[in-house]
Scaffold this motif. Sequence first.
Motif, PDB file in Angstrom:
ATOM      1  N   ASP A   1       0.742  -1.381   0.002  1.00 54.08           N
ATOM      2  CA  ASP A   1      -0.104   0.157  -0.031  1.00 54.08           C
ATOM      3  C   ASP A   1       1.062   1.195   0.117  1.00 54.08           C
ATOM      4  OD1 ASP A   1      -3.000   0.736   0.725  1.00 54.08           O
ATOM      5  OD2 ASP A   1      -1.781   2.050   1.573  1.00 54.08           O
ATOM      6  N   TYR A   2       1.543   1.391   0.922  1.00 54.73           N
ATOM      7  CA  TYR A   2       2.432   2.778   1.174  1.00 54.73           C
ATOM      8  C   TYR A   2       3.295   2.687  -0.035  1.00 54.73           C
ATOM      9  CZ  TYR A   2       1.251   3.173   6.238  1.00 54.73           C
ATOM     10  OH  TYR A   2       0.284   3.361   7.306  1.00 54.73           O
ATOM     11  N   GLU A   3       4.006   1.712  -0.507  1.00 56.37           N
ATOM     12  CA  GLU A   3       5.169   1.601  -1.583  1.00 56.37           C
ATOM     13  C   GLU A   3       4.383   1.953  -2.936  1.00 56.37           C
ATOM     14  OE1 GLU A   3       7.810  -1.581   1.172  1.00 56.37           O
ATOM     15  OE2 GLU A   3       7.125  -1.998  -1.037  1.00 56.37           O
ATOM     16  N   THR A   4       3.163   2.046  -3.003  1.00 48.92           N
ATOM     17  CA  THR A   4       2.551   2.340  -4.031  1.00 48.92           C
ATOM     18  C   THR A   4       1.746   3.841  -4.166  1.00 48.92           C
ATOM     19  OG1 THR A   4       1.883   0.036  -4.340  1.00 48.92           O
ATOM     20  CG2 THR A   4       0.840   1.773  -5.876  1.00 48.92           C
ATOM     21  N   MET A   5       1.030   3.795  -2.964  1.00 48.57           N
ATOM     22  CA  MET A   5       0.402   5.162  -2.879  1.00 48.57           C
ATOM     23  C   MET A   5       1.026   6.428  -2.663  1.00 48.57           C
ATOM     24  SD  MET A   5      -3.092   4.486  -2.639  1.00 48.57           S
ATOM     25  CE  MET A   5      -4.460   3.369  -2.204  1.00 48.57           C
ATOM     26  N   VAL A   6       2.137   6.155  -1.794  1.00 50.25           N
ATOM     27  CA  VAL A   6       3.036   7.211  -1.489  1.00 50.25           C
ATOM     28  C   VAL A   6       3.848   7.855  -2.568  1.00 50.25           C
ATOM     29  CG1 VAL A   6       5.120   8.283   0.115  1.00 50.25           C
ATOM     30  CG2 VAL A   6       2.950   6.807   1.175  1.00 50.25           C
ATOM     31  N   PRO A   7       4.634   6.999  -3.200  1.00 50.41           N
ATOM     32  CA  PRO A   7       5.164   7.453  -4.439  1.00 50.41           C
ATOM     33  C   PRO A   7       4.378   7.915  -5.540  1.00 50.41           C
ATOM     34  CG  PRO A   7       5.850   5.044  -4.307  1.00 50.41           C
ATOM     35  CD  PRO A   7       4.992   5.534  -3.119  1.00 50.41           C
ATOM     36  N   PHE A   8       3.305   7.341  -5.881  1.00 47.85           N
ATOM     37  CA  PHE A   8       2.351   7.864  -6.949  1.00 47.85           C
ATOM     38  C   PHE A   8       2.022   9.371  -6.437  1.00 47.85           C
ATOM     39  CE2 PHE A   8      -1.882   8.401  -8.708  1.00 47.85           C
ATOM     40  CZ  PHE A   8      -1.454   8.269  -9.964  1.00 47.85           C
TER      41      PHE A   8
ATOM     42  N   HIS B   1       1.935  -3.631   4.801  1.00 48.31           N
ATOM     43  CA  HIS B   1       3.073  -4.486   5.412  1.00 48.31           C
ATOM     44  C   HIS B   1       3.458  -3.841   6.720  1.00 48.31           C
ATOM     45  CE1 HIS B   1       3.988  -6.965   1.616  1.00 48.31           C
ATOM     46  NE2 HIS B   1       2.849  -7.377   2.276  1.00 48.31           N
ATOM     47  N   ASP B   2       3.755  -4.280   7.744  1.00 48.46           N
ATOM     48  CA  ASP B   2       4.017  -3.665   8.924  1.00 48.46           C
ATOM     49  C   ASP B   2       5.169  -4.394   9.809  1.00 48.46           C
ATOM     50  OD1 ASP B   2       3.912  -1.446  10.599  1.00 48.46           O
ATOM     51  OD2 ASP B   2       2.066  -1.594  11.430  1.00 48.46           O
ATOM     52  N   PHE B   3       5.819  -3.518  10.442  1.00 52.24           N
ATOM     53  CA  PHE B   3       7.099  -4.117  11.154  1.00 52.24           C
ATOM     54  C   PHE B   3       6.503  -4.074  12.761  1.00 52.24           C
ATOM     55  CE2 PHE B   3       8.446  -2.265   7.400  1.00 52.24           C
ATOM     56  CZ  PHE B   3       8.981  -3.411   6.753  1.00 52.24           C
TER      57      PHE B   3
ATOM     58  N   TYR C   1       7.406  -9.181   8.609  1.00 49.25           N
ATOM     59  CA  TYR C   1       6.387  -8.221   8.598  1.00 49.25           C
ATOM     60  C   TYR C   1       5.126  -8.810   8.618  1.00 49.25           C
ATOM     61  CZ  TYR C   1       6.283  -9.588   3.348  1.00 49.25           C
ATOM     62  OH  TYR C   1       6.547 -10.154   2.478  1.00 49.25           O
ATOM     63  N   SER C   2       4.131  -8.255   9.062  1.00 50.09           N
ATOM     64  CA  SER C   2       2.722  -8.578   9.141  1.00 50.09           C
ATOM     65  C   SER C   2       1.993  -8.026   7.672  1.00 50.09           C
ATOM     66  CB  SER C   2       1.985  -8.284  10.329  1.00 50.09           C
ATOM     67  OG  SER C   2       1.841  -6.729  10.334  1.00 50.09           O
ATOM     68  N   GLU C   3       1.004  -8.729   7.371  1.00 50.39           N
ATOM     69  CA  GLU C   3       0.255  -8.146   6.120  1.00 50.39           C
ATOM     70  C   GLU C   3      -1.264  -8.405   6.400  1.00 50.39           C
ATOM     71  OE1 GLU C   3       1.055  -9.415   1.697  1.00 50.39           O
ATOM     72  OE2 GLU C   3       0.137 -10.805   2.640  1.00 50.39           O
ATOM     73  N   LYS C   4      -1.653  -7.234   5.937  1.00 53.56           N
ATOM     74  CA  LYS C   4      -3.145  -6.857   6.274  1.00 53.56           C
ATOM     75  C   LYS C   4      -3.672  -6.299   4.815  1.00 53.56           C
ATOM     76  CE  LYS C   4      -2.260  -5.696  11.104  1.00 53.56           C
ATOM     77  NZ  LYS C   4      -0.627  -5.993  10.839  1.00 53.56           N
TER      78      LYS C   4
ATOM     79  N   PRO D   1       7.234  -0.556  -7.056  1.00 49.78           N
ATOM     80  CA  PRO D   1       6.846  -0.972  -5.656  1.00 49.78           C
ATOM     81  C   PRO D   1       6.926  -2.219  -5.337  1.00 49.78           C
ATOM     82  CG  PRO D   1       4.992   0.169  -6.898  1.00 49.78           C
ATOM     83  CD  PRO D   1       6.006  -0.352  -7.763  1.00 49.78           C
ATOM     84  N   GLY D   2       7.008  -2.540  -3.868  1.00 51.86           N
ATOM     85  CA  GLY D   2       7.220  -4.091  -3.387  1.00 51.86           C
ATOM     86  C   GLY D   2       5.757  -4.594  -3.005  1.00 51.86           C
ATOM     87  N   GLY D   3       5.886  -5.408  -2.088  1.00 52.91           N
ATOM     88  CA  GLY D   3       4.377  -6.096  -1.967  1.00 52.91           C
ATOM     89  C   GLY D   3       4.547  -7.357  -2.329  1.00 52.91           C
ATOM     90  N   ARG D   4       3.287  -7.957  -2.565  1.00 53.44           N
ATOM     91  CA  ARG D   4       3.287  -9.220  -2.938  1.00 53.44           C
ATOM     92  C   ARG D   4       3.247  -9.388  -4.615  1.00 53.44           C
ATOM     93  NH1 ARG D   4       0.990 -13.101   0.379  1.00 53.44           N
ATOM     94  NH2 ARG D   4       1.804 -14.500  -1.364  1.00 53.44           N
TER      95      ARG D   4
END
Length: 187
Positions: free
Chosen positions: A15-22, A50-52, A58-61, A86-89
């Motif tokens: 989420d963050y790695e897509t939304m924030v840079p976009f 993904h959270d630490f 990391y956890s995934e929600k 971006p990262g993620g799955r």
Amino acid sequence: MAHTILMITGDYTEDYETMVPFQALAACGFTVHAVCPDKAAGDTCPTAIHDFEGDQTYSEKRGHTFTLNATFAEVNPADYDGLVLPGGRAPEYLRLNPAVLDMVRHFFEADKPVAAICHGAQILTAAGVLDGRICSAYPACAPEVRRAGGQYAEIAVDDAVTDGKLVTAPAWPAHPAWLRQFMALFP
């Protein structure tokens, strides 16, 4: 001069790695086209957060729904000044797509800026563009980076590394450093 950035993303992108840079790149005057294989402008990708939280990984929600603003089948990488992965799955399956890998190779062959974060390095390794390059990623991707001929950069989770026109970072806490280093590559 305004620069146009291609962002290749997909289902369960972080989420963050897509939304924030976009949003951040757009706020700084860049035009960002977000695409996903087999999807068109207006289609959506579910995201994952993904959270630490002190666990061994990391956890995934479930995150937000990200709306694509360009059509993958219409992309000509020559029309873009830079690339964001971006990262993620999503990189797990995006790296299996020959068109994605060809697009990534274009940016390296044309010596254009590329920013990859977290598991985005999995796409770089599959594209065969890391030989001799310094690359950071989520630590679980370190073996892949090394097998692809890259030098894995073990840096703080909130740091980024630039090697030529490649900017990489381990995870979303690095956004300030990662985006600052990426944007510095544009005249």
